[in-house]
Design an enzyme around this catalytic site. Structure first.
Site, PDB file in Angstrom:
ATOM      1  N   ASP A  94      -1.180  -2.073  11.067  1.00 16.25           N
ATOM      2  CA  ASP A  94      -1.729  -2.208   9.067  1.00 16.25           C
ATOM      3  C   ASP A  94      -2.377  -3.287   8.261  1.00 16.25           C
ATOM      4  OD1 ASP A  94      -1.043   0.572   8.873  1.00 16.25           O
ATOM      5  OD2 ASP A  94       1.220  -0.075   7.672  1.00 16.25           O
ATOM      6  N   LYS A 116       0.716  -1.279  -0.092  1.00 20.91           N
ATOM      7  CA  LYS A 116      -0.255  -0.614  -0.052  1.00 20.91           C
ATOM      8  C   LYS A 116       1.285   0.833   0.278  1.00 20.91           C
ATOM      9  CE  LYS A 116       1.184   1.318   4.126  1.00 20.91           C
ATOM     10  NZ  LYS A 116       2.166   2.088   4.686  1.00 20.91           N
TER      11      LYS A 116
HETATM   12  O1  C5P Z   1       1.316  -1.697  15.128  1.00 24.49           O
HETATM   13  P1  C5P Z   1       2.316  -1.539  14.185  1.00 24.49           P
HETATM   14  O2  C5P Z   1       3.482  -2.776  14.472  1.00 24.49           O
HETATM   15  O3  C5P Z   1       2.899  -1.772  12.974  1.00 24.49           O
HETATM   16  O4  C5P Z   1       3.854  -0.821  15.249  1.00 24.49           O
HETATM   17  C1  C5P Z   1       5.109  -0.525  15.129  1.00 24.49           C
HETATM   18  C2  C5P Z   1       5.084   0.645  16.429  1.00 24.49           C
HETATM   19  O5  C5P Z   1       4.634   1.749  15.668  1.00 24.49           O
HETATM   20  C3  C5P Z   1       4.765   0.618  17.456  1.00 24.49           C
HETATM   21  O6  C5P Z   1       4.858  -0.368  17.903  1.00 24.49           O
HETATM   22  C4  C5P Z   1       4.479   2.320  17.593  1.00 24.49           C
HETATM   23  O7  C5P Z   1       5.619   2.542  18.342  1.00 24.49           O
HETATM   24  C5  C5P Z   1       4.738   2.810  16.765  1.00 24.49           C
HETATM   25  N1  C5P Z   1       3.091   3.264  16.014  1.00 24.49           N
HETATM   26  C6  C5P Z   1       2.578   4.360  16.763  1.00 24.49           C
HETATM   27  N2  C5P Z   1       1.126   4.441  16.336  1.00 24.49           N
HETATM   28  C7  C5P Z   1      -0.074   3.448  15.172  1.00 24.49           C
HETATM   29  C8  C5P Z   1       1.048   3.163  14.423  1.00 24.49           C
HETATM   30  C9  C5P Z   1       2.105   2.316  15.470  1.00 24.49           C
HETATM   31  O8  C5P Z   1       2.879   5.087  17.882  1.00 24.49           O
HETATM   32  N3  C5P Z   1      -0.570   4.432  15.414  1.00 24.49           N
END
Ligand code: C5P
Length: 289
Positions: free
Chosen positions: A134, A11
């Site tokens: 995501d 994406k």
């Molecule tokens: O959800 P995902 O594993 O992609 O997130 C990785 C990291 O990115 C999270 O642990 C967080 O530190 C940060 N993040 C965030 N806010 C979001 C998505 C991700 O702070 N909306």
């Protein structure tokens, strides 16, 4: 023997507007994402038990830190059985285009299908959201406005007909947690103001791609290009070569650019190759609308 082969896409974020920090450590955001038809391939084979992953790229872990393995673990905590998976990785790793998240979503869906759909859509969405912000987007893999931490997805119909998208992956990834953390040094990039995503969605629905290009915005771009200034050079170069709009996707490092004409996109792609050399990877595509 039950076998299944599935494509796993990626994406771009046309908008990633961070609204503020949440008590759970994540950031509240609104984002607009489009699926990009460039794919990894996943081959599944049902087994009695265990989870066994292989991959064509030795640099990619096939252990418990791989989202395919984690998705399969979540599935087999609820349903008896096992799987052998082979991943043919074509997409960049850690590139801000969600390729790993797509792998996880495709795994959940494939396992559910191969086992006779034992898990409900609602449960699949919950498991997907647990795996990463995501991942739910890739369950449907359709244009979406997403809120919350990115896991609350509303699909819509986007019209990008006639336009060509070029993606450049510089050959290094960016850590997503780092990018979000670094935002505290760029308070101006956290608007706290909702509504940009609805505006972007409306432009896409009407096929107003010039307006889409004018509204491209990513809160994470300033912190990430502070550390990797070459990303700003990519955008300058894309504009010089005729791009109407250009932006970093997700937490980077992939940068994308929109072109009105396929021929201009093609010559921009060649210009990029000449200027930045072999360490970068380039893709060119039109979106399925
Ligand atoms: O959800 P995902 O594993 O992609 O997130 C990785 C990291 O990115 C999270 O642990 C967080 O530190 C940060 N993040 C965030 N806010 C979001 C998505 C991700 O702070 N909306």
């Amino acid at each position: 023997m039950v076998e299944l082969t599935a494509k796993s896409g990626c994406k771009i974020n046309l908008l990633l507007n961070v609204l503020g920090r949440r008590p759970d450590g994540f950031h509240e955001l609104e984002t607009v994402m489009l699926p990009v038809p460039i794919y990894d391939e996943l081959q599944f084979e049902k087994t009695g038990d265990g989870i066994h992953l292989t991959c064509n790229k030795p640099e990619l872990s096939v252990g418990e830190d791989n989202l395919i393995v984690r998705a399969a673990q979540k599935f087999f905590e609820r349903v008896p059985g096992g799987v052998r998976v082979h991943l043919t990785k074509n997409l960049p790793i850690g590139g801000g285009i969600g390729a790993g998240s797509a792998n996880a979503a495709v795994t959940l869906k494939a396992l559910n299908e191969m086992n006779g759909f034992p898990l409900s859509e609602i449960l699949l969405h919950q498991l997907a959201a647990d795996l990463g912000s995501d991942v739910p987007f890739f369950l449907n893999n359709l244009p979406a406005l997403a809120t919350g931490r990115g896991e609350q997805v509303t699909n819509f119909v986007a019209n990008t007909r006639g336009w060509t998208l070029v993606l450049v992956f510089p050959g290094f990834g960016v850590s997503t947690p780092w990018a979000y953390k670094e935002l505290k040094n760029y308070p101006g990039r956290v608007s706290g103001k909702e509504g940009l995503a609805e505006e972007m969605k409306a432009c896409l629905e009407k096929g107003e791609m010039e307006s889409v290009c004018n509204k491209l915005f990513n809160s994470l771009e300033a912190p990430v290009s502070g550390k990797y200034p070459i990303l700003q050079l990519y955008q300058d170069f894309f504009r010089e070569l005729g791009a109407v709009g250009t932006l970093m996707s997700g937490s980077g490092s992939t940068t994308f650019a929109w072109f009105r004409e396929q021929a201009i996109a093609q010559s921009a792609l060649e210009g990029f190759r000449d200027r930045f050399g072999a360490q970068i990877t380039l893709f060119q595509t039109a979106l399925e609308t």
